[in-house]
Design an enzyme around this catalytic site. Sequence first.
Site, PDB file in Angstrom:
ATOM      1  N   CYS A   1      55.431 -34.792  14.238  1.00  0.00           N
ATOM      2  CA  CYS A   1      56.424 -34.006  14.954  1.00  0.00           C
ATOM      3  C   CYS A   1      55.984 -32.548  15.003  1.00  0.00           C
ATOM      4  O   CYS A   1      55.586 -31.988  13.977  1.00  0.00           O
ATOM      5  CB  CYS A   1      57.782 -34.112  14.266  1.00  0.00           C
ATOM      6  SG  CYS A   1      58.336 -35.814  14.024  1.00  0.00           S
TER       7      CYS A   1
ATOM      8  N   ARG B   1      67.382 -40.590   9.892  1.00  0.00           N
ATOM      9  CA  ARG B   1      66.398 -39.866   9.089  1.00  0.00           C
ATOM     10  C   ARG B   1      67.077 -38.945   8.082  1.00  0.00           C
ATOM     11  O   ARG B   1      67.894 -38.087   8.438  1.00  0.00           O
ATOM     12  CB  ARG B   1      65.453 -39.051   9.970  1.00  0.00           C
ATOM     13  CG  ARG B   1      64.411 -38.273   9.148  1.00  0.00           C
ATOM     14  CD  ARG B   1      63.410 -37.554  10.014  1.00  0.00           C
ATOM     15  NE  ARG B   1      62.652 -38.494  10.813  1.00  0.00           N
ATOM     16  CZ  ARG B   1      62.385 -38.333  12.106  1.00  0.00           C
ATOM     17  NH1 ARG B   1      62.811 -37.270  12.733  1.00  0.00           N
ATOM     18  NH2 ARG B   1      61.679 -39.240  12.757  1.00  0.00           N
TER      19      ARG B   1
ATOM     20  N   CYS C   1      71.036 -19.050  16.227  1.00  0.00           N
ATOM     21  CA  CYS C   1      71.517 -20.121  15.351  1.00  0.00           C
ATOM     22  C   CYS C   1      71.749 -19.568  13.941  1.00  0.00           C
ATOM     23  O   CYS C   1      70.823 -19.041  13.312  1.00  0.00           O
ATOM     24  CB  CYS C   1      70.513 -21.266  15.316  1.00  0.00           C
ATOM     25  SG  CYS C   1      70.045 -21.886  16.961  1.00  0.00           S
TER      26      CYS C   1
ATOM     27  N   CYS D   1      56.059 -36.623  18.500  1.00  0.00           N
ATOM     28  CA  CYS D   1      57.397 -36.076  18.720  1.00  0.00           C
ATOM     29  C   CYS D   1      57.266 -34.564  18.837  1.00  0.00           C
ATOM     30  O   CYS D   1      56.434 -33.949  18.158  1.00  0.00           O
ATOM     31  CB  CYS D   1      58.319 -36.438  17.555  1.00  0.00           C
ATOM     32  SG  CYS D   1      60.005 -35.767  17.699  1.00  0.00           S
TER      33      CYS D   1
ATOM     34  N   CYS E   1      69.325 -20.406  10.926  1.00  0.00           N
ATOM     35  CA  CYS E   1      67.876 -20.420  11.103  1.00  0.00           C
ATOM     36  C   CYS E   1      67.180 -19.138  10.658  1.00  0.00           C
ATOM     37  O   CYS E   1      67.528 -18.034  11.095  1.00  0.00           O
ATOM     38  CB  CYS E   1      67.540 -20.701  12.569  1.00  0.00           C
ATOM     39  SG  CYS E   1      65.771 -20.991  12.847  1.00  0.00           S
TER      40      CYS E   1
ATOM     41  N   CYS F   1      65.409 -38.206  20.065  1.00  0.00           N
ATOM     42  CA  CYS F   1      65.657 -37.932  18.651  1.00  0.00           C
ATOM     43  C   CYS F   1      66.720 -36.837  18.612  1.00  0.00           C
ATOM     44  O   CYS F   1      66.466 -35.720  19.073  1.00  0.00           O
ATOM     45  CB  CYS F   1      64.366 -37.482  17.972  1.00  0.00           C
ATOM     46  SG  CYS F   1      64.565 -36.986  16.239  1.00  0.00           S
TER      47      CYS F   1
END
Length: 330
Positions: A101, A264, A61, A132, A64, A192
Amino acid sequence: MLQNTDIRHNWTREEADAIYNKPFMDLLFEAQTIHRKYFDPNQVQRSKLLSIKTGGCAEDCAYCSQSARNGSKLSAKKMIEVQQVIAKARKAKEGGATRYCMGAAWTSPKDRDMDALTAMVAGVKELGMETCMTLGMLDEEQVFRLRDSGLDYYNHNIDTSERYYSEIITTRTFADRLDTLNLVRESGMKVCAGGIVGMGEQQMDRVDMLVTLATLVEHPDSVPVNMLIPAADTPLADVKPLDPIEFVRTVALARILMPKSHVRLSAGRTDMSDEMQAMCFFAGANSIFVGDTLLTADNPEEDKDAALFDKLGIMAMAAGCTGEKDQLAG
């Protein structure tokens, strides 16, 4: 005149693009009107995010800092102990968080990890918090083990549009993301799923990303909208920042397309002024992460958030409260 306020799953890109490009004041008015129809506009849900396994991820990614392929100087660490996770969750609850989370930097969990992961979920649930996790791709057996341990939400962002996806990630496909979301939804857990903006994408990519989510069989229960935090030694380290108005437009479109979802306001808040965050709340954002870190990135300290909430007259959503207006729940 307000239109298209019913819950729909057949949005077209043309419709969404027309909404996104409305005069800014008209767009915000429509988003706020829909928001008020489904939620208390002065309540925001607070979540806490913990990295339970940091660094050394095999994915590429481009955004990241935890990718082993990006030349990051962030060293890989082992998954932290179950009791340490529960202790941190207890502290988060004392600080006002209602959802906990837990995120791990890997492609997907290995079978040897599942006992610890399910113990983390069960332990956090015993504290009375919503749970989560974001662990990458899951197979059917892993999904059901997590569900049976009490996991409430599973986060798996689609990141961007299908068109732009291969510019950001090559080690898994856009379809892989949707397959995991489908498994989670079919298991009965809450989904989510959101994305990241400001990665050099075009406006059409922001619109398409949200249309993809809004045309799923069920809208995600939670839709994180992240502003890229450029990380050193990543391919996106020097990307041009997204205009703040474009970000607010993205939040507003998410609210209009997915009226009953929690939207969010996620990564990137450290670089947002109070005024920009206030516009995002007005545009329909009603959830944030609290605490001074998001995985490996900075996040506003809790006293700063408390001061902003006080200034805006915003109350924290109570634990177990969906925020939806009773007459519209269902």
